[in-house]
Design a protein around this motif. Structure first.
Motif, PDB file in Angstrom:
ATOM      1  N   ALA A  62       0.872  -1.258   0.062  1.00 46.15           N
ATOM      2  CA  ALA A  62       0.072  -0.121  -0.136  1.00 46.15           C
ATOM      3  C   ALA A  62       0.967   1.284   0.031  1.00 46.15           C
ATOM      4  O   ALA A  62       2.002   1.274   0.554  1.00 46.15           O
ATOM      5  N   ASP A  63       0.392   2.409  -0.686  1.00 43.96           N
ATOM      6  CA  ASP A  63       1.175   3.460  -0.820  1.00 43.96           C
ATOM      7  C   ASP A  63       1.107   4.451   0.355  1.00 43.96           C
ATOM      8  O   ASP A  63       0.036   5.067   0.632  1.00 43.96           O
ATOM      9  N   LEU A  64       1.962   4.396   1.188  1.00 50.37           N
ATOM     10  CA  LEU A  64       2.147   5.434   2.435  1.00 50.37           C
ATOM     11  C   LEU A  64       2.978   6.680   2.194  1.00 50.37           C
ATOM     12  O   LEU A  64       3.111   7.202   3.107  1.00 50.37           O
ATOM     13  N   GLY A  65       3.669   6.779   1.126  1.00 49.00           N
ATOM     14  CA  GLY A  65       4.386   8.088   0.969  1.00 49.00           C
ATOM     15  C   GLY A  65       5.698   7.654   1.472  1.00 49.00           C
ATOM     16  O   GLY A  65       6.197   6.698   1.240  1.00 49.00           O
ATOM     17  N   VAL A  66       6.127   8.756   2.307  1.00 48.54           N
ATOM     18  CA  VAL A  66       7.611   8.708   2.813  1.00 48.54           C
ATOM     19  C   VAL A  66       7.205   7.705   4.106  1.00 48.54           C
ATOM     20  O   VAL A  66       8.383   7.557   4.838  1.00 48.54           O
ATOM     21  N   GLU A  67       5.995   7.687   4.711  1.00 50.12           N
ATOM     22  CA  GLU A  67       5.804   7.046   6.135  1.00 50.12           C
ATOM     23  C   GLU A  67       5.949   5.516   5.843  1.00 50.12           C
ATOM     24  O   GLU A  67       5.715   4.747   5.000  1.00 50.12           O
ATOM     25  N   THR A  68       6.606   5.066   6.938  1.00 54.62           N
ATOM     26  CA  THR A  68       6.745   3.388   6.882  1.00 54.62           C
ATOM     27  C   THR A  68       5.462   3.088   7.440  1.00 54.62           C
ATOM     28  O   THR A  68       4.638   3.765   8.326  1.00 54.62           O
ATOM     29  N   ALA A  69       5.299   1.592   7.539  1.00 54.19           N
ATOM     30  CA  ALA A  69       4.168   0.934   8.100  1.00 54.19           C
ATOM     31  C   ALA A  69       4.064   1.033   9.621  1.00 54.19           C
ATOM     32  O   ALA A  69       2.822   1.656  10.204  1.00 54.19           O
ATOM     33  N   SER A  70       5.392   1.098  10.409  1.00 55.29           N
ATOM     34  CA  SER A  70       5.169   1.279  11.774  1.00 55.29           C
ATOM     35  C   SER A  70       4.878   2.679  12.187  1.00 55.29           C
ATOM     36  O   SER A  70       4.347   2.879  13.295  1.00 55.29           O
ATOM     37  N   GLU A  71       5.299   3.765  11.312  1.00 48.93           N
ATOM     38  CA  GLU A  71       4.828   5.014  11.535  1.00 48.93           C
ATOM     39  C   GLU A  71       3.567   5.395  11.468  1.00 48.93           C
ATOM     40  O   GLU A  71       2.818   6.035  12.082  1.00 48.93           O
ATOM     41  N   PHE A  72       2.919   4.571  10.540  1.00 49.14           N
ATOM     42  CA  PHE A  72       1.493   4.539  10.283  1.00 49.14           C
ATOM     43  C   PHE A  72       0.586   3.965  11.443  1.00 49.14           C
ATOM     44  O   PHE A  72      -0.304   4.619  12.020  1.00 49.14           O
ATOM     45  N   VAL A  73       1.138   2.954  11.925  1.00 48.48           N
ATOM     46  CA  VAL A  73       0.528   2.374  13.351  1.00 48.48           C
ATOM     47  C   VAL A  73       0.808   3.157  14.394  1.00 48.48           C
ATOM     48  O   VAL A  73      -0.219   3.195  14.963  1.00 48.48           O
ATOM     49  N   ALA A  74       1.913   3.854  14.563  1.00 50.01           N
ATOM     50  CA  ALA A  74       2.198   4.782  15.490  1.00 50.01           C
ATOM     51  C   ALA A  74       1.176   5.756  15.691  1.00 50.01           C
ATOM     52  O   ALA A  74       0.757   6.399  16.742  1.00 50.01           O
ATOM     53  N   ASP A  75       0.869   6.433  14.426  1.00 44.50           N
ATOM     54  CA  ASP A  75      -0.099   7.266  14.299  1.00 44.50           C
ATOM     55  C   ASP A  75      -1.607   7.098  14.780  1.00 44.50           C
ATOM     56  O   ASP A  75      -2.215   8.012  15.472  1.00 44.50           O
ATOM     57  N   ARG A  76      -1.942   5.865  14.534  1.00 47.28           N
ATOM     58  CA  ARG A  76      -2.935   5.274  14.995  1.00 47.28           C
ATOM     59  C   ARG A  76      -3.062   4.612  16.675  1.00 47.28           C
ATOM     60  O   ARG A  76      -4.061   4.122  17.024  1.00 47.28           O
ATOM     61  N   ALA A  77      -1.982   4.565  17.400  1.00 47.51           N
ATOM     62  CA  ALA A  77      -1.957   4.328  18.571  1.00 47.51           C
ATOM     63  C   ALA A  77      -1.302   5.339  19.698  1.00 47.51           C
ATOM     64  O   ALA A  77      -0.030   5.375  19.999  1.00 47.51           O
ATOM     65  N   PRO A  78      -1.750   6.676  19.674  1.00 50.64           N
ATOM     66  CA  PRO A  78      -1.045   7.529  20.232  1.00 50.64           C
ATOM     67  C   PRO A  78      -0.716   7.316  21.827  1.00 50.64           C
ATOM     68  O   PRO A  78      -1.794   6.580  22.465  1.00 50.64           O
ATOM     69  N   GLY A  79       0.564   7.623  22.165  1.00 51.56           N
ATOM     70  CA  GLY A  79       0.888   7.219  23.307  1.00 51.56           C
ATOM     71  C   GLY A  79       1.763   5.684  23.544  1.00 51.56           C
ATOM     72  O   GLY A  79       2.303   5.556  24.764  1.00 51.56           O
ATOM     73  N   ALA A  80       1.486   5.046  22.483  1.00 48.44           N
ATOM     74  CA  ALA A  80       2.165   3.535  22.534  1.00 48.44           C
ATOM     75  C   ALA A  80       3.705   3.911  22.029  1.00 48.44           C
ATOM     76  O   ALA A  80       4.178   4.728  21.278  1.00 48.44           O
ATOM     77  N   ARG A  81       4.601   3.011  22.873  1.00 44.84           N
ATOM     78  CA  ARG A  81       5.945   3.096  22.137  1.00 44.84           C
ATOM     79  C   ARG A  81       5.990   2.021  21.351  1.00 44.84           C
ATOM     80  O   ARG A  81       6.047   0.751  21.798  1.00 44.84           O
ATOM     81  N   VAL A  82       5.959   2.079  20.021  1.00 50.44           N
ATOM     82  CA  VAL A  82       5.912   1.304  19.044  1.00 50.44           C
ATOM     83  C   VAL A  82       7.284   0.763  18.562  1.00 50.44           C
ATOM     84  O   VAL A  82       8.538   1.497  18.147  1.00 50.44           O
ATOM     85  N   VAL A  83       7.362  -0.506  18.364  1.00 47.65           N
ATOM     86  CA  VAL A  83       8.492  -1.494  18.140  1.00 47.65           C
ATOM     87  C   VAL A  83       8.099  -2.354  16.982  1.00 47.65           C
ATOM     88  O   VAL A  83       6.996  -2.801  16.729  1.00 47.65           O
ATOM     89  N   LYS A  84       9.081  -2.155  15.928  1.00 43.43           N
ATOM     90  CA  LYS A  84       8.665  -3.008  14.571  1.00 43.43           C
ATOM     91  C   LYS A  84       9.377  -4.407  14.705  1.00 43.43           C
ATOM     92  O   LYS A  84      10.479  -4.355  14.755  1.00 43.43           O
ATOM     93  N   ALA A  85       8.696  -5.594  14.707  1.00 45.09           N
ATOM     94  CA  ALA A  85       9.484  -6.779  14.835  1.00 45.09           C
ATOM     95  C   ALA A  85       8.563  -7.766  14.471  1.00 45.09           C
ATOM     96  O   ALA A  85       7.470  -7.773  14.127  1.00 45.09           O
TER      97      ALA A  85
END
Length: 198
Positions: free
Chosen positions: A101-124
């Motif tokens: 999916a085209d997210l522009g410059v944003e990575t998938a986990s940055e997309f996820v972090a935007d939808r989980a404000p306050g979470a400390r996101v780890v990609k793994a």
């Protein structure tokens, strides 16, 4: 530390099995409700339980393990994250076919972090096929490499410790932006399965 999963498919069950084997409590959840997970938690043992997504998301470390099109719905309506760790195991696929999916410059986990404000996101876990996640990561030749990306230093240390404890050889790939690009579908770390000799 206790753990939860949002999603209870192959990847979530594999991670939960490693955590339970290491002596940790895990609450699994899915979109169909706790009653549909009774067989799964029975198989995993007494340290596993079934709960709602909100109950699973209340854990200290939560694994997001749903298909990419379900990410938004899976994260919607959950309680405030308040600094808890959200491990994003998803791959940015527009459908079941390998179309990113085209997210522009944003990575998938940055997309996820935007939808989980306050979470400390780890990609793994997204660079490994499910069979490599489910298998014992400890081999005679070494331990299964587990790449991860994260922006928060404390979350990095916590995740690294957990991954090491359950048998993987964790490797810091960088930030959610830089490491996330290396780890996403099409990146040089995607589907790279290797062992580290200890």
């Amino acid at each position: 530390m206790n753990f939860g999963t949002i999603g209870a498919g192959t990847v979530a069950q594999a991670i939960a099995a490693h955590l339970v084997t290491a002596g940790h409590e895990v609450t699994l959840s899915n979109s169909r409700g706790p009653d549909t997970l009774l067989d799964v938690v029975t198989r995993l043992g007494p340290l596993a339980s079934a709960g709602t997504a909100a109950e699973a998301a209340a854990a200290d470390m939560v694994f997001l393990a749903v298909r990419w099109p379900q990410v938004g719905d899976a994260l919607a309506g959950l309680p405030e994250w308040d600094g808890r760790i959200l491990v994003d195991t998803t791959n940015n696929l527009a459908s079941m076919r390998p179309t990113v999916a085209d997210l522009g410059v944003e990575t998938a986990s940055e997309f996820v972090a935007d939808r989980a404000p306050g979470a400390r996101v780890v990609k793994a876990f997204n660079t490994l096929y499910a069979q490599y996640i489910a298998a014992d990561p400890r081999h005679a030749e070494g331990r299964q490499l587990l790449f991860y990306a994260v922006d928060d230093e404390a979350a990095k240390a916590d995740f690294h410790t957990v991954a090491d404890t359950i048998g993987f050889a964790p490797v810091d790939a960088g930030t959610l932006r830089d490491g996330g690009r290396l780890m996403q579908v099409g990146g040089p770390l995607s589907a790279l399965h290797a062992l580290r000799q200890d």
